[in-house]
Design a protein around this motif. Structure first.
Motif, mmCIF file in Angstrom:
data_model
loop_
_atom_site.group_PDB
_atom_site.id
_atom_site.type_symbol
_atom_site.label_atom_id
_atom_site.label_comp_id
_atom_site.label_asym_id
_atom_site.label_seq_id
_atom_site.Cartn_x
_atom_site.Cartn_y
_atom_site.Cartn_z
ATOM 1 N N GLN A 95 -5.388 6.419 0.634
ATOM 2 C CA GLN A 95 -6.680 6.972 0.224
ATOM 3 C C GLN A 95 -7.430 7.610 1.395
ATOM 4 O O GLN A 95 -8.616 7.391 1.608
ATOM 5 C CB GLN A 95 -7.550 5.895 -0.422
ATOM 6 N N GLU A 104 0.821 -1.217 0.000
ATOM 7 C CA GLU A 104 0.000 0.000 0.000
ATOM 8 C C GLU A 104 0.853 1.264 0.000
ATOM 9 O O GLU A 104 0.463 2.276 -0.567
ATOM 10 C CB GLU A 104 -0.929 0.022 1.217
ATOM 11 N N ASP A 148 -6.655 10.151 11.943
ATOM 12 C CA ASP A 148 -6.620 8.891 11.198
ATOM 13 C C ASP A 148 -5.675 7.864 11.809
ATOM 14 O O ASP A 148 -5.551 6.755 11.287
ATOM 15 C CB ASP A 148 -6.183 9.166 9.748
ATOM 16 N N GLN A 157 -8.822 10.962 3.482
ATOM 17 C CA GLN A 157 -9.439 12.244 3.097
ATOM 18 C C GLN A 157 -8.467 13.375 3.377
ATOM 19 O O GLN A 157 -7.741 13.367 4.336
ATOM 20 C CB GLN A 157 -10.749 12.460 3.888
ATOM 21 N N LYS A 206 -2.257 9.862 0.321
ATOM 22 C CA LYS A 206 -2.690 9.475 -1.030
ATOM 23 C C LYS A 206 -2.644 7.963 -1.198
ATOM 24 O O LYS A 206 -3.586 7.361 -1.745
ATOM 25 C CB LYS A 206 -1.805 10.154 -2.065
ATOM 26 N N ALA A 207 -1.565 7.351 -0.720
ATOM 27 C CA ALA A 207 -1.415 5.908 -0.867
ATOM 28 C C ALA A 207 -2.498 5.143 -0.102
ATOM 29 O O ALA A 207 -2.997 4.115 -0.576
ATOM 30 C CB ALA A 207 -0.029 5.479 -0.373
#
Length: 466
Positions: free
Chosen positions: A464, A156, A433, A466, A461-462
């Motif tokens: 995904q 990922e 997160d 927000q 980004k990797a």
């Protein structure tokens, strides 16, 4: 990640010179037992002992680790790929280029009967392996090698690893989500003959300050001090010490300048005496100014109130309860990786990093720093109410107590960076997160705030986010 157990049982052959390495010398080596992942294999060429150094056949080693080797006969150069690593070695040279980094081997490789033989320790180092060499009473030698078992890379976040490789980031990196490690890698050199591996101890520079702040707050929770206490209650002679509070020292709003003398062997008392003669930059509490001196005073308060040295207090109150066995206050007795500084466009080993307790003396590993990260989500060291005080912004620079707050909508992140003695570090904790990023670099002059921003963005980004 892969594992190889390479057991080489060989006779101590004759000492050979630079020339005259013949077939008869190669045949002097007795039978070799080779195991790869518990399965016995056979090599076409046997190891040799040449002038006290053990050499192994390069192509056979590469095949054993499931790598690939391309040979350029014109330049006598081997290009090797093992996992995500690219190694380049020219026959007869004393270095191996690993991912664009030159790794010194100490001795030259040799060509014996058309076979390129490389020093076993250098080869093990190039593939980040552990090696154990033993000699029996009869003169036989046993060499066992276990390749990299500590690095980790989840697909990922492979793009983040690619980025760190492309920019030639030097040091260790760890990325975790909800405490689960997704990336744990070493990059560049730990010293001139050793590659960085992610289990190595290193100086963390000003990331040390979070342990100082936590130590002060631990004493607050014990009812022994109050953050609104003036520093004059604990240390005499500090300019406007009756106005400077512990809160101001913690939040970098005291007005004390940052610098202090860094002579090796300087005692805490001598540094405090130096601070007594400093001139304030502004009225206490009226502005922000990052101050290493302020955190030295906080460490001295810890010592005065606890009756223990700063090192012992941090060890007993934080590190030992959390199982941070590879962390502590640095000294020359503790082996850590080297820091590097640039001289005449060349990276050279930096002098020993001298600081003072409280500001930048802690060493650690990425794994131990992750333990610290996880503890801050619990009440094990401090209550959550107290920990929240560390994250509150107390100035227009959003500096709390050894953490800097960064908010983007509902997303809340705290971070800190550090530098000194050839080291450059950063620690980011996305509280929304639960993404942890730890960068423990060992080259001076890196812009760790910008690097951290980029790694955070690429990680988001990797994954995904927000």
């Amino acid at each position: 990640m892969f594992r190889i157990l390479l057991a080489l049982i060989l006779c101590a052959g004759p000492i050979l010179g630079q020339a005259g390495i013949t077939a008869s010398a190669a045949q002097a080596t007795q039978a070799v037992h080779i195991e790869v992942n518990g399965e016995q294999q056979s090599w076409k060429n046997a190891p040799l002992i040449i002038k006290g150094s053990t050499f192994v056949p390069l192509r056979d080693v590469v095949t054993s680790v499931k790598g690939t080797l391309k040979w350029d006969n014109r330049t006598k150069t081997a290009t090797i790929t093992v996992g995500r690593d690219k190694l380049i070695h020219q026959a007869g040279s004393n270095s191996i280029k690993v991912n664009k980094v030159d790794l010194a081997t100490g001795v030259n490789s040799r060509t014996v009967n058309g076979t390129l033989m490389v020093p076993v320790r250098a080869m093990a180092n190039a593939i980040k392996a552990d090696i154990k060499v033993q000699r029996t009473a009869t003169g036989q030698m046993s060499v066992s090698m276990v390749t990299d078992q500590v690095s980790l890379l989840n697909s990922e976040v492979a793009s983040v690893d690619t980025y760190l490789r492309e920019i030639n980031y030097p040091g260790m990196a760890l990325i975790a989500r909800d405490g689960e490690v997704l990336l744990k890698q070493g990059y560049g050199l730990a010293d001139e003959q050793t590659l960085n591996r992610p289990d190595q101890k290193t100086r963390i520079a000003s990331l040390s300050k979070s342990f100082t702040a936590a130590s002060i707050l631990s004493l607050v929770e014990d009812g022994k001090i109050n953050v609104q206490d003036p520093i004059s209650k604990y240390i005499s002679g500090i300019p406007k010490g009756d106005q400077i509070t512990l809160h101001m020292l913690l939040s970098q709003t005291s007005g004390l300048p940052s610098a202090f003398g860094r002579g090796e062997g300087t005692s805490m008392e001598e540094t405090v005496e130096e601070i007594r003669h400093k001139t304030l930059k502004f009225e206490p509490g009226s502005a922000y100014l990052y101050s290493n001196s302020g955190y030295v005073l906080l460490a001295y308060v810890v010592e005065q109130v606890s009756g223990m040295s700063y090192a012992d207090y941090v060890q007993q109150t934080i590190l030992k309860p959390l199982g941070m066995k590879n962390s502590g206050e640095a000294s020359r007795k503790v082996h850590t990786i080297s820091g590097f500084v640039q001289e005449d466009n060349t990276w050279v080993t930096a002098p020993y990093y001298v600081s003072q307790s409280g500001s930048g003396t802690i060493y650690s590993t990425v794994d131990d720093m992750l333990k610290w990260d996880r503890a801050l989500y619990t009440d094990k060291i401090l209550s959550q109410d107290t920990i929240e005080q560390m994250y509150e912004p107390y100035s227009d620079k959003n500096y709390g107590y050894a953490w800097i707050l960064k908010e983007n909508g509902t997303n809340r992140t705290v971070f800190h960076n550090g530098s000194g003695g050839g080291f450059a570090t950063a620690f980011s904790r996305n509280l929304s997160d639960d993404i942890t990023i730890i960068l423990l670099g060992n080259h001076a002059g890196m812009d760790m705030t910008s690097l951290l921003d980029e790694v955070e963005a690429q990680t988001a980004k990797a994954l995904q986010l927000q």
